[in-house]
Design a protein around this motif. Sequence first.
Motif, PDB file in Angstrom:
ATOM      1  N   HIS A  45       0.884  -1.171   0.000  1.00  0.00           N
ATOM      2  CA  HIS A  45       0.000   0.000   0.000  1.00  0.00           C
ATOM      3  C   HIS A  45       0.919   1.217   0.000  1.00  0.00           C
ATOM      4  N   HIS A  68      -3.510   7.232  -2.801  1.00  0.00           N
ATOM      5  CA  HIS A  68      -3.137   5.898  -2.350  1.00  0.00           C
ATOM      6  C   HIS A  68      -3.339   4.882  -3.469  1.00  0.00           C
ATOM      7  N   ALA A  69      -2.513   3.840  -3.464  1.00  0.00           N
ATOM      8  CA  ALA A  69      -2.611   2.791  -4.483  1.00  0.00           C
ATOM      9  C   ALA A  69      -2.019   1.499  -3.945  1.00  0.00           C
ATOM     10  N   HIS A  90      -5.520   1.513  -8.546  1.00  0.00           N
ATOM     11  CA  HIS A  90      -5.986   2.610  -7.696  1.00  0.00           C
ATOM     12  C   HIS A  90      -7.308   3.168  -8.185  1.00  0.00           C
TER      13      HIS A  90
END
Length: 144
Positions: A45, A68-69, A90
Amino acid sequence: MGNKLDKVIPEDEQQTKSVPTPTGCAYCSEKVRLVSFKQLQPGAHICQGGQNSMLYMNRNQKCLYTHHAIVKNVNCSTETDTKAYITFIHYYSTPYDAEVKIRETREERDLLIHEMYIVRYRYARFQPDQVLERAQKVLDDDPA
């Protein structure tokens, strides 16, 4: 005046009871700055500064938000491990379409230019391979 999670304990009970620790992701995770792409594994993450509102101050990036991805794949492009092509899974939206969609992208990142962080959890609920499997399933099930 205090936080909703604060609990007042009478003095006679303070020695026998402890104040409960607040729960939530902010309390059980930390961001660790990436210095080498050798640190990055599939299923990680990550978070990075939002591309639409980034500026640099004193060699640090300042952003209005973080994106975030989940990392799907990492291919280092130099021997110093500071440049890599990364495949991300994502969520995204555009200013023209407020609908949130999920996608997979492959992007080049240079750690000398882009600040990236790994989000580490104190109590991880899933192993990295499970995280990647779950993200891939959501991507495959998305009708877009």
